[in-house]
Design an enzyme around this catalytic site. Sequence first.
Site, PDB file in Angstrom:
ATOM      1  N   GLU A  39     -32.960  38.485  30.395  1.00 34.59           N
ATOM      2  CA  GLU A  39     -32.430  38.746  28.975  1.00 34.59           C
ATOM      3  C   GLU A  39     -31.903  40.491  29.165  1.00 34.59           C
ATOM      4  O   GLU A  39     -32.437  41.469  29.953  1.00 34.59           O
ATOM      5  CB  GLU A  39     -33.987  39.302  28.614  1.00 34.59           C
ATOM      6  CG  GLU A  39     -33.791  38.942  26.888  1.00 34.59           C
ATOM      7  CD  GLU A  39     -34.881  39.616  25.694  1.00 34.59           C
ATOM      8  OE1 GLU A  39     -35.460  39.502  26.405  1.00 34.59           O
ATOM      9  OE2 GLU A  39     -34.095  39.667  24.517  1.00 34.59           O
ATOM     10  N   ARG A 266     -46.634  39.558  39.003  1.00 31.59           N
ATOM     11  CA  ARG A 266     -45.356  40.826  39.054  1.00 31.59           C
ATOM     12  C   ARG A 266     -45.700  41.712  40.133  1.00 31.59           C
ATOM     13  O   ARG A 266     -46.815  42.353  41.221  1.00 31.59           O
ATOM     14  CB  ARG A 266     -45.599  41.741  37.965  1.00 31.59           C
ATOM     15  CG  ARG A 266     -45.957  40.721  36.755  1.00 31.59           C
ATOM     16  CD  ARG A 266     -46.052  41.802  35.220  1.00 31.59           C
ATOM     17  NE  ARG A 266     -44.810  42.383  34.316  1.00 31.59           N
ATOM     18  CZ  ARG A 266     -44.073  42.066  34.326  1.00 31.59           C
ATOM     19  NH1 ARG A 266     -43.800  40.534  33.398  1.00 31.59           N
ATOM     20  NH2 ARG A 266     -42.155  42.725  34.012  1.00 31.59           N
ATOM     21  N   LYS A 276     -38.679  47.564  31.186  1.00 26.02           N
ATOM     22  CA  LYS A 276     -38.062  47.381  30.264  1.00 26.02           C
ATOM     23  C   LYS A 276     -37.946  48.849  28.738  1.00 26.02           C
ATOM     24  O   LYS A 276     -36.678  49.565  28.823  1.00 26.02           O
ATOM     25  CB  LYS A 276     -37.006  46.546  29.994  1.00 26.02           C
ATOM     26  CG  LYS A 276     -35.278  46.222  31.225  1.00 26.02           C
ATOM     27  CD  LYS A 276     -34.705  44.901  31.025  1.00 26.02           C
ATOM     28  CE  LYS A 276     -35.761  43.332  30.788  1.00 26.02           C
ATOM     29  NZ  LYS A 276     -35.102  42.508  30.902  1.00 26.02           N
TER      30      LYS A 276
HETATM   31  P1  ATP Z   1     -39.181  43.368  31.244  1.00 24.17           P
HETATM   32  O1  ATP Z   1     -41.305  43.161  30.073  1.00 24.17           O
HETATM   33  O2  ATP Z   1     -39.283  44.653  32.136  1.00 24.17           O
HETATM   34  O3  ATP Z   1     -38.414  43.516  30.375  1.00 24.17           O
HETATM   35  P2  ATP Z   1     -38.909  40.885  31.525  1.00 24.17           P
HETATM   36  O4  ATP Z   1     -40.249  40.234  32.197  1.00 24.17           O
HETATM   37  O5  ATP Z   1     -39.437  40.851  29.562  1.00 24.17           O
HETATM   38  O6  ATP Z   1     -39.373  42.300  32.183  1.00 24.17           O
HETATM   39  P3  ATP Z   1     -36.759  39.912  31.943  1.00 24.17           P
HETATM   40  O7  ATP Z   1     -35.037  40.149  32.066  1.00 24.17           O
HETATM   41  O8  ATP Z   1     -36.888  38.669  30.840  1.00 24.17           O
HETATM   42  O9  ATP Z   1     -37.875  40.793  32.193  1.00 24.17           O
HETATM   43  O10 ATP Z   1     -37.215  39.282  33.755  1.00 24.17           O
HETATM   44  C1  ATP Z   1     -36.221  38.344  33.842  1.00 24.17           C
HETATM   45  C2  ATP Z   1     -37.127  37.637  35.652  1.00 24.17           C
HETATM   46  O11 ATP Z   1     -37.399  38.859  36.176  1.00 24.17           O
HETATM   47  C3  ATP Z   1     -38.169  37.437  34.917  1.00 24.17           C
HETATM   48  O12 ATP Z   1     -38.350  35.391  36.003  1.00 24.17           O
HETATM   49  C4  ATP Z   1     -39.128  37.603  34.712  1.00 24.17           C
HETATM   50  O13 ATP Z   1     -40.229  36.834  35.108  1.00 24.17           O
HETATM   51  C5  ATP Z   1     -38.890  38.375  36.036  1.00 24.17           C
HETATM   52  N1  ATP Z   1     -39.623  39.702  36.654  1.00 24.17           N
HETATM   53  C6  ATP Z   1     -39.724  40.672  35.489  1.00 24.17           C
HETATM   54  N2  ATP Z   1     -40.250  41.828  35.673  1.00 24.17           N
HETATM   55  C7  ATP Z   1     -40.843  41.841  36.968  1.00 24.17           C
HETATM   56  C8  ATP Z   1     -42.000  42.124  38.454  1.00 24.17           C
HETATM   57  N3  ATP Z   1     -42.814  43.121  37.830  1.00 24.17           N
HETATM   58  N4  ATP Z   1     -42.216  41.422  39.134  1.00 24.17           N
HETATM   59  C9  ATP Z   1     -41.650  40.488  39.724  1.00 24.17           C
HETATM   60  N5  ATP Z   1     -40.696  39.648  38.899  1.00 24.17           N
HETATM   61  C10 ATP Z   1     -40.343  40.232  37.319  1.00 24.17           C
HETATM   62 MG    MG Z   2     -38.778  39.511  28.864  1.00 19.14          MG
END
Ligand code: ATP
Ligand code: MG
Length: 583
Positions: A39, A266, A276
């Site tokens: 995102e 994760r 983020k």
């Molecule tokens: P955040 O909470 O930091 O915003 P998010 O999962 O909301 O993380 P996205 O931009 O939606 O962030 O994530 C893009 C991809 O990265 C998704 O498929 C998510 O599952 C993966 N991802 C995010 N954080 C991790 C992590 N700590 N380990 C492995 N994969 C991750």
């Molecule tokens: Mg997200």
Amino acid sequence: MSHPDAPDAESTDFIREAIAADNQSGTFGQRVHTRFPPEPNGYLHIGHVKSIALNFGLAEEFDGKCNLRFDDTNPATERQEFAEGIQHDLAWLGFTPSGPTLYASDYFEQLYTWAESLVERGLAYVDDQDSETISTQRGGFGQPGVESPFRERSAEENLDLFRRMRAGEFDDGSRVLRAKIDMQAENMQLRDPIMYRIKRSTHYRTGDTWVIYPTYDWAHGQSDAIEGITHSLCTLEFMDHRALYDWYLQQLDLPFEKPEQIEFARLGLTHTPMSKRVFARLVEGGYVDGWDDPRMPTVRGMRRRGYPATALRAFVDRVGIARTNSTSEIELLESFVRDELNQTASRRMAVLHPLKVVITNWPADEVVLVEAANNPADPDAGTRQVPFTGELWIEQDDFKLEPPPKYYRLSPGREVRLRAGFYITATDVETDEAGNVTTVLCTYDPESEGGSTPDGRKVKATIHWVSAEHALDRTVYLYERLFSDPFPGEGGADPLDSLNPSSRETVAAKLEPALGDAAAGQVVQFERLGYFAVDMDNPSIFHRTVGLRDEWANIQKRNQAQAGKSKQNNQQGKQGKKKSEGA
Ligand code: ATP
Ligand code: MG
């Protein structure tokens, strides 16, 4: 040479096994098509690197494809700047999407059309209740859900209302579109989940075209389907969402095999809240200089700090793919960085906390160019000439007026080797009014150039130095952990409570002249001190990338000792204390 902790080339995991099984059974006609769906509401962090390496790695291994798709269904926090930054970071990491960059927002019209078709078939309805009421009615584990009074609206009425939602006739938050599934489902995700919300917020790509936006669950699987994704990998929190992912796809009657959602753990890292949202708070609150501050666990922060992309990739490979969440030690990541830089970084001399040395028997104004190896780990790296004069800078730590036991560096009467230079013996000091040593007076042995003497005399210490006349004045930032607590935010605490107030120290350092040629972003080893990166924008700033000491090795030794002890305890019939390696 690879890191001792690097996994075997043919290492496998449950996702690779699932894909191999699909290929065997022909489920997707041997196709493997993954996607990385960030995102654009912030920049990539080390957690994303794990997901990237997995998705792009699978595509490569199985001769398939991997898309980059922005999951941009939430206009309020998304920005073009982030979308561009993520693409840039991805390229820096060394991954190339299989086709053009894709956007869930390009599918808004298709998603809307599909939603209308659910409405027409009585599978979705407009609910006039506010989100709080809806959430209360959802119930909980072992708690029945309550059906909305609007659940039995006719398809006609729903279609009319849904169209008017899109047309902007209703206020934000006044109505939602919900899937009509089962308010008593054991899986909470199936209790008539929300598909659309009314939200007047300018989208960075679609502008004000839309006032209704699809939820993650409604957008995600359908976007996967549009792109022909075969394996949709996500993190464990989405386990419960899988039933909903499948339900939506089943209603669409697609002419091909539906994508398969698979969850994995994760990446967690000690001293690092991986979110983020937390990073945005650090940036907005001015706790760091920006998303690319070298203390940030973002890809751009790590790049500015001097972490090589290859080290980040090797680290996430080592952590591997698992089905249970765990936290890796940040020292393991640092050991991959150090390991890589040890091979590639040129050695240079720099004095961070300068103390003046005057060589009293040095011929006045004489400059001798001494030869120093650029990298003992790489003979091909050659040598350089370093100017040596009668006035030098050494580290304050490398001289003690009254040396404690086992201190072998410079002290009155003691002889030491200056790296690649001469032997010197301290003879006297000058002090200020407070008694602090301001200058160390020394004599040198003219026969000791290059580090040895004809008589083979031994010295117990070699220290680094910089010629005072030739020294470059540079700012060096020394970094400590940004969060003191190994598990910031644990137990519901605010992660910012454990921010380390002194995570950055600024020093005015003296550098050998060859460092004037260091390129922006280049990482060098300051002898005996660690690895330092030239700032990417300002070449007179250096960032400490990582120190020289391998703390990971110490942690492993400690864990092994602990394991040994617990084995002994178990043998004695006692309960041993278990400690995981954390990876
Ligand atoms: P955040 O909470 O930091 O915003 P998010 O999962 O909301 O993380 P996205 O931009 O939606 O962030 O994530 C893009 C991809 O990265 C998704 O498929 C998510 O599952 C993966 N991802 C995010 N954080 C991790 C992590 N700590 N380990 C492995 N994969 C991750
Ligand atoms: Mg997200």
